[in-house]
Design a protein around this motif. Structure first.
Motif, short mmCIF file in Angstrom:
data_model
loop_
_atom_site.label_atom_id
_atom_site.label_comp_id
_atom_site.label_asym_id
_atom_site.label_seq_id
_atom_site.Cartn_x
_atom_site.Cartn_y
_atom_site.Cartn_z
N TYR A 124 -7.53 -4.41 -4.43
CA TYR A 124 -6.86 -3.14 -4.12
C TYR A 124 -6.30 -3.17 -2.69
O TYR A 124 -6.82 -3.88 -1.82
CB TYR A 124 -7.84 -1.97 -4.23
CG TYR A 124 -8.42 -1.76 -5.61
CD1 TYR A 124 -7.69 -2.04 -6.76
CD2 TYR A 124 -9.72 -1.26 -5.76
CE1 TYR A 124 -8.23 -1.83 -8.02
CE2 TYR A 124 -10.27 -1.05 -7.01
CZ TYR A 124 -9.53 -1.34 -8.14
OH TYR A 124 -10.07 -1.13 -9.38
N LEU A 125 -5.25 -2.38 -2.46
CA LEU A 125 -4.64 -2.27 -1.14
C LEU A 125 -4.83 -0.85 -0.60
O LEU A 125 -4.95 0.10 -1.37
CB LEU A 125 -3.15 -2.60 -1.22
CG LEU A 125 -2.79 -4.01 -1.72
CD1 LEU A 125 -1.28 -4.21 -1.71
CD2 LEU A 125 -3.48 -5.08 -0.89
N ASN A 154 -12.93 -6.58 -6.48
CA ASN A 154 -13.06 -5.13 -6.34
C ASN A 154 -14.45 -4.62 -6.71
O ASN A 154 -14.72 -3.42 -6.59
CB ASN A 154 -12.01 -4.43 -7.19
CG ASN A 154 -10.59 -4.78 -6.75
OD1 ASN A 154 -10.27 -4.75 -5.57
ND2 ASN A 154 -9.75 -5.16 -7.71
N LYS A 209 -10.78 -2.64 0.84
CA LYS A 209 -9.35 -2.52 1.13
C LYS A 209 -9.07 -1.86 2.48
O LYS A 209 -7.99 -2.05 3.05
CB LYS A 209 -8.64 -1.76 0.01
CG LYS A 209 -9.03 -0.30 -0.12
CD LYS A 209 -8.26 0.35 -1.27
CE LYS A 209 -8.56 1.83 -1.41
NZ LYS A 209 -7.79 2.44 -2.53
N TRP A 258 -14.63 -7.17 -1.66
CA TRP A 258 -13.40 -6.75 -0.99
C TRP A 258 -13.47 -5.28 -0.60
O TRP A 258 -13.84 -4.42 -1.40
CB TRP A 258 -12.22 -6.99 -1.93
CG TRP A 258 -10.89 -6.50 -1.44
CD1 TRP A 258 -10.30 -5.31 -1.74
CD2 TRP A 258 -9.98 -7.19 -0.59
NE1 TRP A 258 -9.07 -5.21 -1.12
CE2 TRP A 258 -8.85 -6.36 -0.41
CE3 TRP A 258 -10.00 -8.43 0.05
CZ2 TRP A 258 -7.76 -6.73 0.37
CZ3 TRP A 258 -8.91 -8.81 0.82
CH2 TRP A 258 -7.81 -7.96 0.97
N GLN A 276 -0.90 -4.13 5.70
CA GLN A 276 -1.64 -3.48 4.61
C GLN A 276 -1.43 -4.17 3.27
O GLN A 276 -1.59 -3.56 2.21
CB GLN A 276 -1.27 -1.99 4.52
CG GLN A 276 -1.54 -1.24 5.81
CD GLN A 276 -1.40 0.25 5.68
OE1 GLN A 276 -2.18 0.89 5.00
NE2 GLN A 276 -0.38 0.82 6.33
N ASP A 321 -4.16 1.63 -7.36
CA ASP A 321 -5.38 0.99 -7.88
C ASP A 321 -5.36 0.98 -9.40
O ASP A 321 -5.77 0.01 -10.04
CB ASP A 321 -6.62 1.72 -7.38
CG ASP A 321 -6.87 1.53 -5.89
OD1 ASP A 321 -6.13 0.75 -5.25
OD2 ASP A 321 -7.81 2.17 -5.37
N THR A 324 -7.47 -6.01 5.16
CA THR A 324 -6.04 -6.35 5.18
C THR A 324 -5.52 -6.39 6.61
O THR A 324 -6.08 -5.78 7.52
CB THR A 324 -5.20 -5.34 4.38
OG1 THR A 324 -5.40 -4.03 4.91
CG2 THR A 324 -5.58 -5.36 2.91
#
Length: 306
Positions: free
Chosen positions: A188-189, A229, A236, A234, A244, A203, A240
């Motif tokens: 995910y970002l 995830n 988010k 991770w 992003q 997402d 990053t």
């Protein structure tokens, strides 16, 4: 920890995340990803490759165009026809095998009928030629898997309806025991709207694309799924770079740990389920690592080595 770090692996980069961020979870983008992933795995797992100009495997009847080299489509050659009624007879091996063909973005009703010549021409299947990829792409590679009951048989593929092209690539028999393939789900970002080029991600869109990897692992049991995830890997908000999108150093470490833990879980399971297998065998030996993470973004190269 890996019992023997440094095993050999072939890294294949693909970017599901860009498709998810370009249009969201659109049906056409998901179809493109699904068919492309299946064909990728069919080729990776192939024991050999039988080209359409090998007459012991392929027999073409009708107004097929001449065999053509098509480097943009595959490493071999193709034959195609646009006329209903034209057919190609393909001799499948006794084991698992896929026939590679070109799926198009055509939304017509073009379909292929599959009959089993080894069983008195019984109709066994049918599939569409269109709706396999997004409109901006002329075609995407598709893979038709011979049914279990038709392995070792001679099957006929007939251009049954419509005017879309039936373009046949190659027959790819599968290895009996293919190498391990690790597939990393998309992380995910923090802010999908930050990108002017790929602003439509979410997402939820990534979940839809990541589910394709789960489906792939069902069809191809040698695929190991790594999910960054899941809790404890991770993050988010922390992993990053300022853009992003690309992982920072901590993000790279989280993705690497996700991959190694997934490999080790499979290795431990294999040891528990086998008799006499040495526990020191490395899960990375002769493995393929398919990277589906944010570093595959084409907007700009990552500033942190991965």
């Amino acid at each position: 920890m890996l019992p023997h770090p440094g095993g050999a692996a072939l890294v294949i980069i693909q970017g599901l995340i860009n498709s998810a961020r370009l249009n969201g979870a659109s049906p056409a983008d998901l179809a493109t990803a699904r068919t492309s992933l299946r064909t990728l795995m069919a080729v990776v797992n192939s024991a050999s490759r039988r080209e359409v100009n090998e007459t012991e495997t392929f027999t073409f009847t009708g107004s097929w165009l001449a065999t053509e080299a098509a480097p943009a489509k595959n490493a071999g050659v193709w034959r195609q026809t646009f006329r209903s009624g034209d057919c190609v007879d393909v001799t499948f091996p006794p084991g698992d095998a896929y026939l590679v063909f070109a799926g198009t973005n055509n939304t017509s009703t073009s379909r292929v009928a599959v009959t089993d010549l080894s069983s008195a021409g019984a109709a066994i299947d049918a599939f569409p030629l269109g709706d396999h990829c997004v409109s901006s792409t002329a075609w995407t590679p598709c893979a038709y898997r011979a049914p279990l009951t038709a392995r070792g048989h001679r099957l006929r593929f007939t251009h049954a309806t419509g005017t879309g092209p039936l373009a046949v690539g190659a027959l790819v028999p599968q290895l009996f025991a293919p190498s391990t393939v690790l597939m990393m789900k998309e992380p995910y970002l923090p802010d999908y709207a930050a990108s002017a080029m790929f602003p439509h991600g979410s997402d939820e869109a990534l979940d839809a694309f990541n589910a394709l990897i789960d489906d792939l692992a069902i069809e191809f049991p040698n695929v190991i799924v790594a999910d960054p995830n899941q809790p404890g890997y991770w993050n988010k908000l922390l992993h990053t770079q300022p853009d992003q999108v690309h992982p920072n150093e901590a993000g790279n470490a989280a993705l690497a740990r996700t991959a190694l833990d997934a490999l080790n879980r499979r290795a431990r399971s294999a040891v528990c389920n086998s008799v006499g297998r040495p526990e020191s065998s490395s899960p990375l030996e002769a493995a393929y690592f398919v990277c589906a993470c944010a570093c595959a973004n084409s907007e700009s190269p990552p500033t942190v080595p991965i």
